[in-house]
Design a protein around this motif. Structure first.
Motif, PDB file in Angstrom:
ATOM      1  N   HIS A   1       0.971  -1.026   0.037  1.00 40.55           N
ATOM      2  CA  HIS A   1      -0.031  -0.004   0.073  1.00 40.55           C
ATOM      3  C   HIS A   1       0.837   1.425   0.082  1.00 40.55           C
ATOM      4  N   GLN A   2       1.981   1.425  -0.864  1.00 42.28           N
ATOM      5  CA  GLN A   2       2.858   2.447  -1.091  1.00 42.28           C
ATOM      6  C   GLN A   2       2.638   2.990  -2.394  1.00 42.28           C
ATOM      7  N   VAL A   3       2.972   4.331  -2.581  1.00 43.26           N
ATOM      8  CA  VAL A   3       3.085   4.851  -3.650  1.00 43.26           C
ATOM      9  C   VAL A   3       4.216   5.525  -3.962  1.00 43.26           C
ATOM     10  N   TRP A   4       5.058   5.372  -5.079  1.00 45.12           N
ATOM     11  CA  TRP A   4       6.288   6.279  -5.249  1.00 45.12           C
ATOM     12  C   TRP A   4       6.262   6.846  -6.560  1.00 45.12           C
ATOM     13  N   GLN A   5       6.786   8.095  -6.601  1.00 44.18           N
ATOM     14  CA  GLN A   5       6.731   9.087  -7.731  1.00 44.18           C
ATOM     15  C   GLN A   5       8.161   9.247  -7.698  1.00 44.18           C
ATOM     16  N   GLY A   6       8.719   8.626  -8.492  1.00 43.74           N
ATOM     17  CA  GLY A   6      10.398   8.633  -8.703  1.00 43.74           C
ATOM     18  C   GLY A   6      10.963   8.284  -7.474  1.00 43.74           C
ATOM     19  N   GLU A   7      11.728   9.069  -6.712  1.00 44.12           N
ATOM     20  CA  GLU A   7      12.192   8.728  -5.598  1.00 44.12           C
ATOM     21  C   GLU A   7      11.392   9.274  -4.484  1.00 44.12           C
ATOM     22  N   ARG A   8      10.174   9.951  -4.431  1.00 46.81           N
ATOM     23  CA  ARG A   8       9.570  10.403  -3.493  1.00 46.81           C
ATOM     24  C   ARG A   8       8.241   9.488  -3.344  1.00 46.81           C
ATOM     25  N   GLU A   9       8.117   9.289  -1.868  1.00 46.54           N
ATOM     26  CA  GLU A   9       6.940   8.191  -1.558  1.00 46.54           C
ATOM     27  C   GLU A   9       5.878   9.513  -1.537  1.00 46.54           C
ATOM     28  N   VAL A  10       4.535   9.095  -2.121  1.00 45.49           N
ATOM     29  CA  VAL A  10       3.351   9.759  -2.133  1.00 45.49           C
ATOM     30  C   VAL A  10       2.587   9.195  -0.841  1.00 45.49           C
ATOM     31  N   ILE A  11       2.396   9.956  -0.019  1.00 42.10           N
ATOM     32  CA  ILE A  11       1.389   9.668   1.064  1.00 42.10           C
ATOM     33  C   ILE A  11      -0.141   9.754   0.809  1.00 42.10           C
ATOM     34  N   LEU A  12      -0.884   8.465   0.562  1.00 39.65           N
ATOM     35  CA  LEU A  12      -2.128   8.639   0.428  1.00 39.65           C
ATOM     36  C   LEU A  12      -2.969   7.876   1.559  1.00 39.65           C
ATOM     37  N   THR A  13      -4.240   8.312   1.635  1.00 37.91           N
ATOM     38  CA  THR A  13      -5.286   7.526   2.444  1.00 37.91           C
ATOM     39  C   THR A  13      -5.702   6.340   1.950  1.00 37.91           C
ATOM     40  N   ALA A  14      -6.354   5.450   2.598  1.00 35.44           N
ATOM     41  CA  ALA A  14      -6.620   4.040   2.216  1.00 35.44           C
ATOM     42  C   ALA A  14      -7.735   4.353   0.817  1.00 35.44           C
ATOM     43  N   GLN A  15      -8.548   5.378   0.907  1.00 34.22           N
ATOM     44  CA  GLN A  15      -9.482   5.509  -0.063  1.00 34.22           C
ATOM     45  C   GLN A  15      -8.805   5.844  -1.461  1.00 34.22           C
ATOM     46  N   GLU A  16      -7.842   6.955  -1.115  1.00 35.88           N
ATOM     47  CA  GLU A  16      -7.083   7.725  -2.313  1.00 35.88           C
ATOM     48  C   GLU A  16      -6.509   6.488  -3.017  1.00 35.88           C
ATOM     49  N   PHE A  17      -5.876   5.572  -2.249  1.00 37.81           N
ATOM     50  CA  PHE A  17      -4.946   4.393  -2.711  1.00 37.81           C
ATOM     51  C   PHE A  17      -6.038   3.513  -3.701  1.00 37.81           C
ATOM     52  N   LYS A  18      -7.302   3.337  -3.098  1.00 36.98           N
ATOM     53  CA  LYS A  18      -8.138   2.103  -3.934  1.00 36.98           C
ATOM     54  C   LYS A  18      -8.370   3.110  -5.134  1.00 36.98           C
ATOM     55  N   VAL A  19      -8.738   4.482  -5.227  1.00 41.69           N
ATOM     56  CA  VAL A  19      -9.231   4.961  -6.223  1.00 41.69           C
ATOM     57  C   VAL A  19      -7.939   5.112  -7.539  1.00 41.69           C
ATOM     58  N   LEU A  20      -6.671   5.309  -6.911  1.00 39.36           N
ATOM     59  CA  LEU A  20      -5.460   5.323  -7.849  1.00 39.36           C
ATOM     60  C   LEU A  20      -5.448   3.928  -8.573  1.00 39.36           C
ATOM     61  N   ARG A  21      -5.507   3.037  -7.562  1.00 41.75           N
ATOM     62  CA  ARG A  21      -5.300   1.670  -8.129  1.00 41.75           C
ATOM     63  C   ARG A  21      -6.232   1.348  -9.259  1.00 41.75           C
ATOM     64  N   VAL A  22      -7.626   1.768  -9.251  1.00 39.05           N
ATOM     65  CA  VAL A  22      -8.388   1.511 -10.317  1.00 39.05           C
ATOM     66  C   VAL A  22      -7.914   2.205 -11.607  1.00 39.05           C
ATOM     67  N   PHE A  23      -7.621   3.367 -11.292  1.00 40.24           N
ATOM     68  CA  PHE A  23      -6.874   3.860 -12.744  1.00 40.24           C
ATOM     69  C   PHE A  23      -5.574   3.069 -13.341  1.00 40.24           C
ATOM     70  N   PHE A  24      -4.711   2.677 -12.484  1.00 42.03           N
ATOM     71  CA  PHE A  24      -3.598   2.093 -12.831  1.00 42.03           C
ATOM     72  C   PHE A  24      -3.963   0.518 -13.315  1.00 42.03           C
ATOM     73  N   GLU A  25      -4.874  -0.039 -12.815  1.00 47.57           N
ATOM     74  CA  GLU A  25      -5.350  -1.253 -13.318  1.00 47.57           C
ATOM     75  C   GLU A  25      -5.968  -0.975 -15.017  1.00 47.57           C
ATOM     76  N   GLN A  26      -6.421   0.020 -15.349  1.00 50.89           N
ATOM     77  CA  GLN A  26      -6.959   0.213 -16.496  1.00 50.89           C
ATOM     78  C   GLN A  26      -6.318   1.635 -17.190  1.00 50.89           C
ATOM     79  N   PRO A  27      -5.086   1.738 -17.397  1.00 46.46           N
ATOM     80  CA  PRO A  27      -4.444   2.925 -17.970  1.00 46.46           C
ATOM     81  C   PRO A  27      -5.123   3.285 -19.370  1.00 46.46           C
TER      82      PRO A  27
END
Length: 224
Positions: free
Chosen positions: A140-166
């Motif tokens: 449950h981690q997100v990295w942008q380059g070398e920077r970790e992007v801190i997301l809430t649990a729900q933000e993570f769920k939403v971003l995951r949906v986008f990443f599963e279907q770019p």
């Protein structure tokens, strides 16, 4: 071994996809017309169909309706030069699982195919990536380059949906059904709130936007 049916009246497209997908380890059948596609699908049922929309005699949407009538769970990706938002929405509402616009890159189509087949088998990749953003599902981690992007649990769920279907345009209802609990009965404007929050966190250092708004259709994960 998984079987893919490629349907397009352009031999250049079918030959290219046959070579690329065969190299990836799939069994590949190709059809140059809607009628031939239906015959092949009955003779050798595919796991997934890549289907051109604009074909003579029987167009892709007619083929889609017939395929869906025989196998409601078949994965179908529409492949077409029609890039208007209304066309994309119409294709998805007609029953397609995904929509790829020509001209396209094989890498994007390959990623869409893998994502659909994983979902159909109940599988999930541990690490998803897009551009310089990496999403680790297990940690449950997100990295942008070398920077970790801190997301809430729900933000993570939403971003995951986008990443599963770019590159797939998704409206609010689609995002709600995939990222929120089934018993959620609140306002669908909550999707706008979370998209805004994700943009703020992913663009904090002036990075290019990756979650874009498609007016009248929804949102899409796409490079600038």
């Amino acid at each position: 071994m998984q079987r893919i049916l490629v349907v397009d009246d352009d031999p250049g497209v079918t030959n290219m996809l046959r070579r690329g997908l065969t190299y990836d380890g799939y069994m590949v059948d190709v059809a140059g017309s809607g009628e031939e596609a239906l015959e092949l699908a009955r003779a050798h049922p595919p796991h997934l169909v890549v289907l051109d929309v604009m074909m003579p005699n029987m167009d892709g949407l007619q083929v889609l309706w017939r395929l869906r009538a025989e196998d409601p769970h078949l994965c179908v990706i529409l492949l077409t030069a029609r890039d208007a938002a209304a066309d994309q929405v119409g294709g998805l509402e007609a029953g397609a699982d995904d929509y790829v616009v020509k001209p396209f890159t094989f890498e994007i189509l390959r990623a869409r195919i893998r994502a659909l087949l994983r979902r159909s088998e109940g599988e999930t990749a541990d690490v998803l990536s897009f551009g310089n953003i990496v999403l680790d599902v297990t940690k449950h981690q997100v990295w942008q380059g070398e920077r970790e992007v801190i997301l809430t649990a729900q933000e993570f769920k939403v971003l995951r949906v986008f990443f599963e279907q770019p590159e797939r345009v998704m409206n609010k209802s689609m995002l709600l059904s995939r990222a929120w609990d089934p018993d959620y009965d609140g306002d669908d404007n909550i999707v706008e709130v979370y998209v805004k929050q994700l943009r703020q966190k992913l663009e904090v250092n002036g990075e290019s936007r990756v979650i874009h708004t498609i007016r009248g259709a929804g949102y899409v994960l796409r490079a600038q």
